[in-house]
Design a protein around this motif. Structure first.
Motif, PDB file in Angstrom:
ATOM      1  N   TYR A  30       0.840  -1.189   0.000  1.00 18.69           N
ATOM      2  CA  TYR A  30       0.000   0.000   0.000  1.00 18.69           C
ATOM      3  C   TYR A  30       0.882   1.248   0.000  1.00 18.69           C
ATOM      4  N   ASN A  31       0.345   2.338  -0.472  1.00 15.97           N
ATOM      5  CA  ASN A  31       1.069   3.603  -0.528  1.00 15.97           C
ATOM      6  C   ASN A  31       0.558   4.559   0.544  1.00 15.97           C
ATOM      7  N   THR A  32       1.477   5.272   1.162  1.00 15.78           N
ATOM      8  CA  THR A  32       1.077   6.340   2.078  1.00 15.78           C
ATOM      9  C   THR A  32       0.982   7.676   1.335  1.00 15.78           C
ATOM     10  N   PHE A  33       1.408   7.680   0.073  1.00 22.20           N
ATOM     11  CA  PHE A  33       1.290   8.858  -0.793  1.00 22.20           C
ATOM     12  C   PHE A  33       0.176   8.601  -1.807  1.00 22.20           C
ATOM     13  N   PRO A  34      -0.409   9.657  -2.368  1.00 24.55           N
ATOM     14  CA  PRO A  34      -1.405   9.462  -3.428  1.00 24.55           C
ATOM     15  C   PRO A  34      -0.831   8.627  -4.571  1.00 24.55           C
ATOM     16  N   THR A  35      -1.628   7.714  -5.085  1.00 23.95           N
ATOM     17  CA  THR A  35      -1.191   6.791  -6.127  1.00 23.95           C
ATOM     18  C   THR A  35      -1.451   7.346  -7.517  1.00 23.95           C
ATOM     19  N   ALA A  36      -0.466   7.187  -8.415  1.00 28.37           N
ATOM     20  CA  ALA A  36      -0.584   7.591  -9.821  1.00 28.37           C
ATOM     21  C   ALA A  36      -0.923   9.066  -9.966  1.00 28.37           C
ATOM     22  N   GLY A  38       1.728  11.476  -9.764  1.00 27.38           N
ATOM     23  CA  GLY A  38       2.963  12.196 -10.031  1.00 27.38           C
ATOM     24  C   GLY A  38       3.805  12.416  -8.789  1.00 27.38           C
ATOM     25  N   LEU A  39       3.674  11.541  -7.792  1.00 29.47           N
ATOM     26  CA  LEU A  39       4.469  11.664  -6.571  1.00 29.47           C
ATOM     27  C   LEU A  39       5.308  10.405  -6.326  1.00 29.47           C
ATOM     28  N   ALA A  40       5.662   9.720  -7.395  1.00 26.92           N
ATOM     29  CA  ALA A  40       6.565   8.564  -7.340  1.00 26.92           C
ATOM     30  C   ALA A  40       6.032   7.408  -6.505  1.00 26.92           C
ATOM     31  N   SER A  41       4.722   7.228  -6.494  1.00 23.32           N
ATOM     32  CA  SER A  41       4.158   6.089  -5.763  1.00 23.32           C
ATOM     33  C   SER A  41       4.594   4.769  -6.388  1.00 23.32           C
ATOM     34  N   SER A  42       4.668   4.719  -7.717  1.00 28.94           N
ATOM     35  CA  SER A  42       5.091   3.479  -8.382  1.00 28.94           C
ATOM     36  C   SER A  42       6.564   3.205  -8.118  1.00 28.94           C
ATOM     37  N   ALA A  43       7.374   4.257  -8.042  1.00 25.43           N
ATOM     38  CA  ALA A  43       8.797   4.079  -7.739  1.00 25.43           C
ATOM     39  C   ALA A  43       8.970   3.477  -6.352  1.00 25.43           C
ATOM     40  N   ALA A  44       8.210   4.000  -5.389  1.00 29.77           N
ATOM     41  CA  ALA A  44       8.294   3.476  -4.023  1.00 29.77           C
ATOM     42  C   ALA A  44       7.822   2.026  -3.975  1.00 29.77           C
ATOM     43  N   GLY A  45       6.712   1.740  -4.658  1.00 27.84           N
ATOM     44  CA  GLY A  45       6.148   0.399  -4.642  1.00 27.84           C
ATOM     45  C   GLY A  45       7.069  -0.638  -5.250  1.00 27.84           C
ATOM     46  N   TYR A  46       7.611  -0.339  -6.427  1.00 25.24           N
ATOM     47  CA  TYR A  46       8.480  -1.313  -7.089  1.00 25.24           C
ATOM     48  C   TYR A  46       9.822  -1.451  -6.372  1.00 25.24           C
ATOM     49  N   ALA A  47      10.322  -0.367  -5.802  1.00 28.53           N
ATOM     50  CA  ALA A  47      11.568  -0.459  -5.045  1.00 28.53           C
ATOM     51  C   ALA A  47      11.374  -1.355  -3.825  1.00 28.53           C
ATOM     52  N   ALA A  48      10.250  -1.165  -3.131  1.00 31.11           N
ATOM     53  CA  ALA A  48       9.953  -1.996  -1.961  1.00 31.11           C
ATOM     54  C   ALA A  48       9.780  -3.459  -2.366  1.00 31.11           C
ATOM     55  N   LEU A  49       9.130  -3.698  -3.503  1.00 37.29           N
ATOM     56  CA  LEU A  49       8.909  -5.068  -3.978  1.00 37.29           C
ATOM     57  C   LEU A  49      10.236  -5.759  -4.280  1.00 37.29           C
ATOM     58  N   VAL A  50      11.102  -5.072  -5.029  1.00 37.26           N
ATOM     59  CA  VAL A  50      12.389  -5.674  -5.397  1.00 37.26           C
ATOM     60  C   VAL A  50      13.249  -5.895  -4.154  1.00 37.26           C
ATOM     61  N   ALA A  51      13.261  -4.913  -3.258  1.00 38.54           N
ATOM     62  CA  ALA A  51      14.061  -5.059  -2.033  1.00 38.54           C
ATOM     63  C   ALA A  51      13.545  -6.215  -1.177  1.00 38.54           C
ATOM     64  N   GLY A  52      12.222  -6.336  -1.081  1.00 39.20           N
ATOM     65  CA  GLY A  52      11.637  -7.416  -0.292  1.00 39.20           C
ATOM     66  C   GLY A  52      11.919  -8.778  -0.878  1.00 39.20           C
ATOM     67  N   LEU A  53      11.774  -8.913  -2.198  1.00 43.02           N
ATOM     68  CA  LEU A  53      12.043 -10.196  -2.852  1.00 43.02           C
ATOM     69  C   LEU A  53      13.525 -10.551  -2.776  1.00 43.02           C
ATOM     70  N   ALA A  54      14.384  -9.527  -2.931  1.00 44.24           N
ATOM     71  CA  ALA A  54      15.824  -9.781  -2.855  1.00 44.24           C
ATOM     72  C   ALA A  54      16.203 -10.301  -1.472  1.00 44.24           C
ATOM     73  N   GLN A  55      15.570  -9.735  -0.448  1.00 40.72           N
ATOM     74  CA  GLN A  55      15.838 -10.195   0.908  1.00 40.72           C
ATOM     75  C   GLN A  55      15.306 -11.608   1.131  1.00 40.72           C
ATOM     76  N   LEU A  56      14.087 -11.874   0.628  1.00 41.69           N
ATOM     77  CA  LEU A  56      13.500 -13.201   0.772  1.00 41.69           C
ATOM     78  C   LEU A  56      14.344 -14.266   0.083  1.00 41.69           C
ATOM     79  N   TYR A  57      14.749 -13.983  -1.165  1.00 43.96           N
ATOM     80  CA  TYR A  57      15.497 -14.954  -1.959  1.00 43.96           C
ATOM     81  C   TYR A  57      17.001 -14.964  -1.634  1.00 43.96           C
TER      82      TYR A  57
END
Length: 329
Positions: A30-36, A38-57
């Motif tokens: 989930y985002n704490t910033f407005p989604t889509a 123009g406040l980089a919500s997708s950047a935050a989301g995908y960065a968190a996803l990649v970091a989380g998966l990298a840690q898991l794997y």
């Protein structure tokens, strides 16, 4: 490809590398910033996803920045969000003839501790989903804007050098000037796109006029604006001017209540600040009339770290059941 064996604290293998491909992953985001907006919500989301998966794997990079090349495939800006502080996205493409863009990655220029006096004031002009997504807009611009081609080839490399040098030297005058000029040119390429893309609105442009009036009154660059693919303003300033600048914004974009600014103590300070009458005389000439509702919320913040691992109390997923436990406030 980058996954390794997952081991426990005693060195025992919990999951073998070859078994990861047979397993499924439950993602809750989930985002704490407005989604889509123009406040980089997708950047935050995908960065968190990649970091989380990298840690898991237990992923191991084959070269520095490899994880950022994965993150940018979801959202270009996500590559920069894997690091804290001031981060550059290197264009890369040395082997583009072989369609190899593995060198298009993020590089940290300075940590979040490098320039502790720098502050960001974010004006949420619209928290609604924008008409043209960043990905769709950029694809159209690449296909139709001659200005974008000129900008990428002749303007951006020089400005990257200028702003990196300014940041490292804590030169706000240059940092602010380059930031505003580049924001303006980005939106010029949006207008040069066919059909044109309009990310900013009248409120956005009124913020620009007030910032320039403020800097002219001060006799120096004390504030710098930048607008991404949306109408929301990000204003950079130094800590010593943050209250004055925020009070100025609050004057022209008044609040609805105590939750208008993310930092309640900061809101108390700016509400009690008396602005110089000559400053208000200068900014009044921009034509802006104070009106509540044009800005939905103000965030007061500063440069921070990359993705953080939260405690189980803050987790979106119940560690005992694996089910989502987050509910929007």
């Amino acid at each position: 490809q980058l996954a390794t064996d997952r081991v426990d604290d005693n060195g025992n293998i919990v999951v073998r590398k070859q078994d990861w491909s047979e397993m499924k992953v439950h993602v809750s985001s989930y985002n704490t910033f407005p989604t889509a907006a123009g406040l980089a919500s997708s950047a935050a989301g995908y960065a968190a996803l990649v970091a989380g998966l990298a840690q898991l794997y237990q992923a191991k990079e084959e070269f520095e920045g490899q994880l950022t090349t994965i993150a940018r495939q979801g959202s270009g800006s996500a590559c920069r969000s894997l690091y804290g502080g001031f981060v550059a996205w290197r264009m890369g493409g040395k082997n583009k003839e072989q369609d190899d863009w593995s060198d298009s990655l993020a590089q940290q220029i300075a940590s979040e501790q490098h320039w502790p006096e720098l502050r960001a004031i974010i004006l949420v002009v619209s928290d609604q989903k924008k008409d043209t997504s960043s990905t769709a807009g950029m694809s159209t611009s690449v296909a139709t804007s001659e200005l974008l081609q000129h900008r990428a080839t002749h303007i951006v490399p020089k400005r990257m050098e200028q702003i990196e040098k300014a940041y490292l030297e804590k030169d706000f005058e240059t940092f602010g000037r380059v930031t505003m000029a580049d924001s303006n040119q980005f939106h010029a390429t949006c207008l040069d796109t066919y059909p044109p893309i309009f990310y900013m609105n009248d409120i956005s442009r009124s913020v620009i006029r007030i910032v320039h009036a403020y800097n002219a009154w001060a006799g120096e660059i004390r504030a710098a604006y930048t607008f991404d693919a949306g109408p929301n303003a990000v204003l950079y300033t130094l800590e010593r001017y943050a209250i004055e600048l925020s009070a100025l914004m609050l004057h022209y974009y008044p609040s609805f209540g105590d939750n208008y600014v993310n930092n309640p103590k900061f809101l108390v300070k700016i509400r009690s600040t008396q602005l110089d009458p000559q400053l208000l005389e200068a900014t009044d000439r921009t034509g802006r009339t104070p009106q509540a509702g044009d800005v939905k919320m103000i965030y007061y913040t500063k440069s921070g770290p990359g993705p953080q691992t939260l405690s189980t109390k803050e987790a979106n997923i119940d560690p005992t059941t694996g089910l989502n436990c987050y509910s929007p406030p």
